[in-house]
Design a protein around this motif. Structure first.
Motif, mmCIF file in Angstrom:
data_model
loop_
_atom_site.group_PDB
_atom_site.id
_atom_site.type_symbol
_atom_site.label_atom_id
_atom_site.label_comp_id
_atom_site.label_asym_id
_atom_site.label_seq_id
_atom_site.Cartn_x
_atom_site.Cartn_y
_atom_site.Cartn_z
ATOM 1 N N ASP A 56 79.683 76.082 14.820
ATOM 2 C CA ASP A 56 81.040 76.346 14.343
ATOM 3 C C ASP A 56 82.097 75.922 15.352
ATOM 4 O OD1 ASP A 56 80.422 77.185 11.938
ATOM 5 O OD2 ASP A 56 80.613 79.350 12.311
ATOM 6 N N SER A 57 81.929 76.420 16.597
ATOM 7 C CA SER A 57 82.974 76.203 17.602
ATOM 8 C C SER A 57 82.764 74.915 18.394
ATOM 9 C CB SER A 57 82.987 77.384 18.573
ATOM 10 O OG SER A 57 81.726 77.446 19.235
ATOM 11 N N GLY A 58 81.566 74.390 18.405
ATOM 12 C CA GLY A 58 81.275 73.191 19.201
ATOM 13 C C GLY A 58 81.051 73.538 20.672
ATOM 14 N N VAL A 59 81.169 74.832 21.036
ATOM 15 C CA VAL A 59 80.945 75.261 22.427
ATOM 16 C C VAL A 59 79.484 75.044 22.775
ATOM 17 C CG1 VAL A 59 80.906 77.269 23.982
ATOM 18 C CG2 VAL A 59 82.784 76.976 22.329
ATOM 19 N N GLN A 60 79.243 74.465 23.978
ATOM 20 C CA GLN A 60 77.841 74.247 24.327
ATOM 21 C C GLN A 60 77.571 74.478 25.800
ATOM 22 O OE1 GLN A 60 77.506 70.219 22.752
ATOM 23 N NE2 GLN A 60 77.291 69.448 24.856
ATOM 24 N N GLU A 61 76.330 74.804 26.114
ATOM 25 C CA GLU A 61 75.958 75.008 27.515
ATOM 26 C C GLU A 61 74.548 74.485 27.745
ATOM 27 O OE1 GLU A 61 75.191 79.143 28.696
ATOM 28 O OE2 GLU A 61 75.288 79.722 26.579
ATOM 29 N N ILE A 62 74.276 74.142 29.011
ATOM 30 C CA ILE A 62 72.927 73.673 29.344
ATOM 31 C C ILE A 62 72.166 74.845 29.945
ATOM 32 C CG2 ILE A 62 71.583 72.030 30.726
ATOM 33 C CD1 ILE A 62 73.974 70.183 30.679
ATOM 34 N N VAL A 63 70.959 75.102 29.467
ATOM 35 C CA VAL A 63 70.157 76.199 30.035
ATOM 36 C C VAL A 63 68.769 75.673 30.395
ATOM 37 C CG1 VAL A 63 71.373 77.991 28.714
ATOM 38 C CG2 VAL A 63 69.295 76.987 27.794
ATOM 39 N N PRO A 64 68.102 76.316 31.360
ATOM 40 C CA PRO A 64 66.723 75.908 31.654
ATOM 41 C C PRO A 64 65.847 76.151 30.427
ATOM 42 C CG PRO A 64 67.565 77.439 33.314
ATOM 43 C CD PRO A 64 68.569 77.395 32.220
ATOM 44 N N LEU A 65 64.917 75.255 30.190
ATOM 45 C CA LEU A 65 64.058 75.348 29.011
ATOM 46 C C LEU A 65 63.335 76.694 28.947
ATOM 47 C CD1 LEU A 65 63.227 73.710 26.602
ATOM 48 C CD2 LEU A 65 61.384 72.687 27.945
ATOM 49 N N SER A 66 62.923 77.196 30.126
ATOM 50 C CA SER A 66 62.154 78.441 30.167
ATOM 51 C C SER A 66 62.984 79.637 29.679
ATOM 52 C CB SER A 66 61.660 78.703 31.592
ATOM 53 O OG SER A 66 62.782 78.720 32.455
ATOM 54 N N ARG A 67 64.328 79.503 29.706
ATOM 55 C CA ARG A 67 65.154 80.646 29.291
ATOM 56 C C ARG A 67 65.786 80.425 27.911
ATOM 57 N NH1 ARG A 67 69.454 81.531 32.939
ATOM 58 N NH2 ARG A 67 69.959 83.193 31.494
ATOM 59 N N ALA A 68 65.447 79.305 27.292
ATOM 60 C CA ALA A 68 66.127 78.917 26.040
ATOM 61 C C ALA A 68 65.926 79.954 24.935
ATOM 62 C CB ALA A 68 65.622 77.558 25.575
ATOM 63 N N VAL A 69 64.690 80.421 24.758
ATOM 64 C CA VAL A 69 64.416 81.341 23.644
ATOM 65 C C VAL A 69 65.182 82.643 23.827
ATOM 66 C CG1 VAL A 69 62.604 82.744 22.571
ATOM 67 C CG2 VAL A 69 62.184 80.333 23.036
ATOM 68 N N LYS A 70 65.141 83.180 25.065
ATOM 69 C CA LYS A 70 65.821 84.451 25.354
ATOM 70 C C LYS A 70 67.327 84.319 25.065
ATOM 71 C CE LYS A 70 65.321 87.992 28.808
ATOM 72 N NZ LYS A 70 65.138 88.189 30.233
ATOM 73 N N LYS A 71 67.885 83.248 25.532
ATOM 74 C CA LYS A 71 69.314 82.989 25.371
ATOM 75 C C LYS A 71 69.660 82.848 23.865
ATOM 76 C CE LYS A 71 73.057 81.753 27.654
ATOM 77 N NZ LYS A 71 73.664 82.444 28.750
ATOM 78 N N LEU A 72 68.819 82.108 23.200
ATOM 79 C CA LEU A 72 69.041 81.894 21.757
ATOM 80 C C LEU A 72 69.045 83.218 21.007
ATOM 81 C CD1 LEU A 72 66.848 78.924 20.478
ATOM 82 C CD2 LEU A 72 69.277 79.262 20.127
ATOM 83 N N LYS A 73 68.054 84.052 21.317
ATOM 84 C CA LYS A 73 67.931 85.339 20.629
ATOM 85 C C LYS A 73 69.210 86.147 20.807
ATOM 86 C CE LYS A 73 63.064 86.434 20.207
ATOM 87 N NZ LYS A 73 61.963 87.172 20.800
ATOM 88 N N LYS A 74 69.729 86.154 22.037
ATOM 89 C CA LYS A 74 70.967 86.900 22.331
ATOM 90 C C LYS A 74 72.108 86.370 21.476
ATOM 91 C CE LYS A 74 70.980 88.736 26.948
ATOM 92 N NZ LYS A 74 71.167 88.260 28.282
ATOM 93 N N LYS A 75 72.230 85.056 21.462
ATOM 94 C CA LYS A 75 73.327 84.421 20.716
ATOM 95 C C LYS A 75 73.218 84.724 19.223
ATOM 96 C CE LYS A 75 74.884 80.346 23.247
ATOM 97 N NZ LYS A 75 76.298 80.677 23.323
ATOM 98 N N LEU A 76 71.985 84.690 18.718
ATOM 99 C CA LEU A 76 71.792 84.897 17.279
ATOM 100 C C LEU A 76 72.107 86.341 16.913
ATOM 101 C CD1 LEU A 76 68.598 82.718 16.728
ATOM 102 C CD2 LEU A 76 70.890 82.326 15.774
ATOM 103 N N VAL A 77 71.745 87.299 17.753
ATOM 104 C CA VAL A 77 72.042 88.708 17.485
ATOM 105 C C VAL A 77 73.554 88.885 17.467
ATOM 106 C CG1 VAL A 77 71.899 91.055 18.398
ATOM 107 C CG2 VAL A 77 69.886 89.597 18.406
ATOM 108 N N ARG A 78 74.238 88.278 18.458
ATOM 109 C CA ARG A 78 75.691 88.410 18.529
ATOM 110 C C ARG A 78 76.359 87.796 17.297
ATOM 111 N NH1 ARG A 78 77.787 85.261 22.750
ATOM 112 N NH2 ARG A 78 75.967 85.537 24.021
ATOM 113 N N GLY A 79 75.802 86.704 16.833
ATOM 114 C CA GLY A 79 76.407 85.992 15.703
ATOM 115 C C GLY A 79 76.189 86.691 14.361
ATOM 116 N N LYS A 80 75.332 87.729 14.325
ATOM 117 C CA LYS A 80 74.993 88.346 13.020
ATOM 118 C C LYS A 80 76.048 89.324 12.545
ATOM 119 C CE LYS A 80 70.174 87.540 12.457
ATOM 120 N NZ LYS A 80 68.848 87.883 12.898
#
Ligand code: HAM
Length: 430
Positions: free
Chosen positions: A406-430
């Motif tokens: 939606d916003s086009g905001v983006q960040e680079i994260v280490p691959l090993s932390r991608a899932v954790k970060k994604l989960k957080k973002k998805l919970v916030r977006g709900k």
């Protein structure tokens, strides 16, 4: 080089393409829920059975067995047929597995294809599908009413209203004999006025004359004696009780003295479910039908077991759903779309995809596309919330870009932390 013939689907059959699957899912889910609501257990019988089963069960003189059955002899000389309906096969299974020892009444249901060699036209196929409900083990009229209630319940779940129920009683062996005689006498007196087909029906299966569509015969049918006047006391009482239950359920019905049905196993109540059709002079369409068949199990060699059941035609129901704009669930948008660029990203992407699934993140991809622009376009079309971008550099560095669509905001994260970060973002977006 000669041009190869393009092979097409056999006449009267069709493919169920991906865009139509939502309708089928809705039918299957509604049938399953209805079955659970009313205590029906699922049964699946083979699509092939011995020809003899249908000849005995449905009746040798019926159109289904005489003209419409796909019959064949196997290499082993077995005489088999593709099932033209479910009831006879379910009755066979009921006897073969001693299902009468399970608590009675036993309620069974099924869904799947049937085969009839008919002249294909709108709503009439050579391979069609039915949802089928059967109840074994009781003569109680409450079950006749309940099975009708089941059909209404199911059709309501599908989103179809304005169903018209036609009902009749064709009595038992005894009273039907008297009626048949009265009908034949009446037709003999009018022999000059009826069509050629009815002359044959009169000899083979007299009740079917009431079903004749020939214009010539309509006046004769209108004046013909009616079955209810010939019902014995028990059949009359059974019919009356059924109607009382239907009144209680506020299910309205049309007493159709011409309804006889095209299968020989019926006795007492027979019924059909119609839905009106738009357009002048258009006749209502039969969505399903059924009735009581107290003699079938014995006829097939089992011990006397009364039964009542019905089947609904899936193609006709889907046709009506489409016409009436019935709602079907749309495919949910993926939470994440995984984009990649380059061979290394593709390799790592395949594995990451599985990791996302294991973490219950819904994800889509287009691994065979190489343009990031094209992949982003697809992610947007599919309404993914987040794009995960695995470029050549990221694949080398073991990092990944998380981009909010939606916003086009983006960040680079280490691959090993991608899932954790994604989960957080998805919970916030709900
Ligand atoms: P039926 O009236 O022959 O009954 O079929 C039930 C429904 O299946 C029809 O009303 C129609 O919607 C659909 N149907 C049948 N043939 C075709 C076809 N060629 N193309 C499209 N739809 C079709 C029976 O089959 C009985 N076994 C019902 C029953 C169950 N009676 C007792 N238990």
């Amino acid at each position: 080089m000669s041009k190869k013939k393009i092979i097409q689907v056999p006449k009267g059959t069709y493919d169920i393409l991906p865009q139509d699957q939502a309708y089928w899912d809705k039918i299957r889910k509604s049938a399953q829920d209805t079955a659970a609501d009313f205590g029906f257990l699922r049964i699946d019988t083979p699509m092939i059975e011995e020809q003899e089963l249908f000849a005995r069960g449905i009746g040798l003189g019926t159109d289904i067995v005489e003209k419409e059955m796909y019959s064949f002899t196997t290499r082993g000389k077995d005489k088999l047929a593709l099932r033209p309906e479910f009831t006879a096969g379910i009755a066979r299974a009921f006897i073969e597995h001693g299902l009468f020892s399970i608590a009675q009444p036993l309620k069974l249901w099924s869904v799947g294809p049937i085969f009839r060699y008919e002249q294909p036209q709108a709503g009439r196929y050579r391979q069609s599908h039915q949802v089928d409900f059967e109840v074994f083990g009781s003569t109680d009229a409450v079950l006749d009413a309940q099975i009708i209630q089941v059909a209404f319940w199911f059709l309501k779940k599908i989103g179809l209203k304005d169903i018209i129920l036609h009902i009749n009683s064709i009595g038992c062996k005894d009273c039907r004999g008297l009626y048949r005689k009265a009908l034949v006498d009446y037709y003999r007196r009018n022999a000059k006025k009826i069509c050629a087909d009815c002359k044959v029906r009169l000899k083979k299966n007299p009740l079917r004359v009431l079903d004749c569509k020939n214009e010539k015969c309509q006046e004769i049918i209108a004046q013909a004696p009616v079955m209810v006047d010939y019902l014995c006391d028990d059949c009359k009482e059974h019919f009356k009780e059924t109607l009382d239950y239907l009144d209680e359920l506020e299910i309205s019905y049309y007493l159709d003295s011409h309804l006889v049905r095209g299968l020989d196993y019926y006795n007492r109540n027979v019924f059909e479910f119609f839905i009106s059709q738009e357009g002048e002079g258009k006749k209502p369409l039969a969505l399903g039908g059924g009735g009581r068949y107290d003699g079938l199990i014995k006829l097939l060699g089992g011990k006397e077991t009364p039964a009542v059941g019905l089947a609904l035609g899936v193609e006709r129901i889907i046709g009506e759903m489409k016409k009436r704009g019935a709602k079907v669930p749309e495919k949910a948008a993926p939470e994440v779309f995984l984009l990649q660029l380059g061979v290394l990203a593709k390799r790592k992407g395949l594995k990451l995809y599985e990791e996302l699934l294991r973490n219950k993140i819904s994800v889509a991809e287009s691994f065979s596309r190489d343009s990031i622009k094209a992949q982003l376009k697809l992610a947007d079309k599919m309404q993914a919330k987040i794009a995960l971008i695995f470029g050549q550099q990221e694949a080398l560095d073991d990092t990944i870009i998380i981009r909010e669509m939606d916003s086009g905001v983006q960040e680079i994260v280490p691959l090993s932390r991608a899932v954790k970060k994604l989960k957080k973002k998805l919970v916030r977006g709900k």
